[in-house]
Design an enzyme around this catalytic site. Structure first.
Site, mmCIF file in Angstrom:
data_model
loop_
_atom_site.group_PDB
_atom_site.id
_atom_site.type_symbol
_atom_site.label_atom_id
_atom_site.label_comp_id
_atom_site.label_asym_id
_atom_site.label_seq_id
_atom_site.Cartn_x
_atom_site.Cartn_y
_atom_site.Cartn_z
ATOM 1 N N TRP A 151 0.886 -1.137 0.232
ATOM 2 C CA TRP A 151 0.246 -0.399 -0.050
ATOM 3 C C TRP A 151 1.173 0.746 -0.266
ATOM 4 O O TRP A 151 2.016 1.201 0.855
ATOM 5 C CB TRP A 151 -1.280 -0.070 1.469
ATOM 6 C CG TRP A 151 -2.254 1.058 1.227
ATOM 7 C CD1 TRP A 151 -2.621 1.713 0.892
ATOM 8 C CD2 TRP A 151 -2.355 1.910 2.585
ATOM 9 N NE1 TRP A 151 -3.167 2.468 1.100
ATOM 10 C CE2 TRP A 151 -3.428 2.766 2.557
ATOM 11 C CE3 TRP A 151 -1.652 1.922 4.194
ATOM 12 C CZ2 TRP A 151 -3.778 3.679 3.332
ATOM 13 C CZ3 TRP A 151 -1.742 2.552 4.480
ATOM 14 C CH2 TRP A 151 -2.439 3.179 4.303
ATOM 15 N N ASP A 232 -1.156 -5.837 9.431
ATOM 16 C CA ASP A 232 -1.773 -4.512 9.236
ATOM 17 C C ASP A 232 -3.415 -5.629 8.280
ATOM 18 O O ASP A 232 -3.111 -6.126 7.666
ATOM 19 C CB ASP A 232 -2.009 -4.065 8.040
ATOM 20 C CG ASP A 232 -2.365 -2.581 6.862
ATOM 21 O OD1 ASP A 232 -3.699 -2.029 7.781
ATOM 22 O OD2 ASP A 232 -2.298 -1.625 6.658
ATOM 23 N N LYS A 267 -14.143 -1.252 6.168
ATOM 24 C CA LYS A 267 -14.191 -1.613 4.937
ATOM 25 C C LYS A 267 -15.027 -2.720 5.465
ATOM 26 O O LYS A 267 -16.399 -3.182 5.040
ATOM 27 C CB LYS A 267 -13.300 -2.850 4.410
ATOM 28 C CG LYS A 267 -12.461 -1.608 3.533
ATOM 29 C CD LYS A 267 -10.843 -1.160 3.875
ATOM 30 C CE LYS A 267 -10.755 -0.276 2.872
ATOM 31 N NZ LYS A 267 -9.260 0.732 3.870
#
Ligand code: LMR
Length: 417
Positions: A151, A232, A267
């Site tokens: 990311w 993560d 999310k």
């Protein structure tokens, strides 16, 4: 100053700042590699433009919905909330307990033993930043290693906190798969005491994860090498389900493990703008956890003082109520199923529109993202000629593909191949 009104002194102060040469010489920062594209998309006037940039779930109608369980939890909170006073620096204890239960399992020793310090953070990004500042001050000699690719905000966050960033091997671009041997070899070469940033599931940007067996190997190399994992965990429930998606974390969570988990509820609860995340630091014993917690609180106090409440209260309400939790799991399964169906529709559409090109890896990848293999110049053409936006590294947000736009998307991609 005593002779001027407050309005006048404000004007004087502003003029002085504007006149400082250092502001006149200031260069603009480049737009963010992901969020910056939304701004460009909003300005684009192309008919039928398609936004596949930020990792945000959309339903078949192209809407990012508020989940039903969230609406119900909010109704209950409006009825029962008695104060908007500050939370503690580390947030709500019940939220921390619920977070650990979801990550590791309610009965797991890490959830119950007291050797873990969990703090409530403003989103997964906030959790990563607190982690990075804690690590940079606690272990100033340690480097942090990120997968290649990762990311784009990972290196940004880590270096802003003062950590030196390096990369380990991960993705086999030629086959669109995990390069498991290169990953293990590369991890084995990292010096003891360094930190390894891992994506728990739904790797961002590639959509390619280790299998449970490969996670066991990763865990063995990390333990043997004396490395500290920073996991993560932003997409729990978007891969194969809540439990299967935590296989990697649980492989790392052995009896003597030390690790950090930055988790996000953006999310899986659709709470993007409420900024709900957590950092859990798993130490060797409760006394060490208390020391770590004091350091995390020191970092937080000097950043944002204490976390926002609303989103975390929603998550705690849902996870603490059997009926709401069951409803949430059903809604999460619906989002997951739509993404997986969309992967198939996209692969089928590309097989037809771009015969001769192999896009079959799209159906093997998991989570919101797919690495299309498109080159930056092809991505630029998609944006400039067709109003189709994706991240410049070729990452597609599959969750943004709908029955209405998949045909146009496939034809546009075929045109730039
Ligand atoms: C993404 O990768 O698109 C998401 O994690 C959102 C973000 O903050 O970049």
């Amino acid at each position: 100053r005593t002779q001027t009104s407050p309005e006048q002194s404000l004007t004087v102060a502003q003029l002085r700042i504007q006149d400082l040469p250092m502001f006149q010489q200031l260069q603009a920062a480049p737009p963010d590699a992901i969020l910056g594209l939304n701004e460009a998309f909003a300005r684009d006037t192309t008919d039928g433009k398609i936004n596949l940039t930020t990792g945000v779930y959309k339903d078949a109608g192209g809407t990012t919905p508020v989940l039903e369980c969230v609406k119900e939890a909010e109704r209950r909170l409006v009825e029962t909330e008695t104060s908007k006073g500050y939370l503690g620096i580390d947030g709500m204890k019940e939220f921390g307990d619920a977070t650990r239960g979801l990550l590791f399992g309610a009965d797991h020793e890490i959830t119950t033993s007291g050797r873990t310090a969990t703090i409530q953070a403003p989103g997964g990004t906030g959790a990563l930043r607190v982690a990075a500042e804690f690590l940079a001050t606690a272990f100033p000699e340690a480097k942090i290693w990120c997968s290649r690719p990762t990311w784009p905000n990972h290196p940004g966050i880590f270096s802003a906190a003062g950590l030196e960033v390096a990369e380990y091997d991960y993705f086999d671009a030629a086959n669109g798969t995990l390069d498991a041997q290169a990953l293990l070899d590369s991890l084995a070469q990292i010096p003891a005491g360094d930190i390894v940033c891992l994506h728990a599931c739904c790797h961002n940007p590639s959509g390619v994860d280790p299998t449970p067996e490969q996670w066991q190997e990763v865990s063995r190399v990390i333990t043997d090498g004396g490395l500290l994992p920073l996991v993560d965990f932003a997409y729990q429930g978007f891969g194969d389900g809540l439990e299967p998606d935590s296989a990697g974390l649980r492989a790392l969570a052995g009896p003597d493990c030390k690790l950090l988990v930055a988790s996000s509820f953006s999310k899986n609860f659709g709470l993007y703008r409420e900024r709900v995340g957590a950092l859990s630091v798993v130490t060797g014993d409760p006394d060490t956890a208390a020391v770590v917690l004091s350091r995390l609180k020191q970092t937080i106090r000097a950043n944002y003082s204490n976390p926002p409440s609303h989103g975390a209260a929603i998550v705690t309400t849902i996870l603490g109520d059997d009926q709401l939790r069951a409803g949430w799991e059903t809604e999460l399964a619906t989002m997951r199923a739509r993404i997986n169906d969309t992967r198939q529709a996209l692969a089928d559409g590309l097989a037809e529109a771009a015969a001769g090109h192999d896009f079959s890896s799209i159906t093997r990848q998991r989570g919101m993202f797919s690495f299309s293999g498109l080159a930056p110049e092809q991505v630029d053409r998609l944006k400039n000629e067709f109003g189709v936006y994706m991240v410049r590294n070729g990452r597609i947000n599959v969750a943004g593909v709908t029955p209405d736009n998949v045909g146009r998307l496939c034809e546009s991609i075929a045109a730039v191949l």
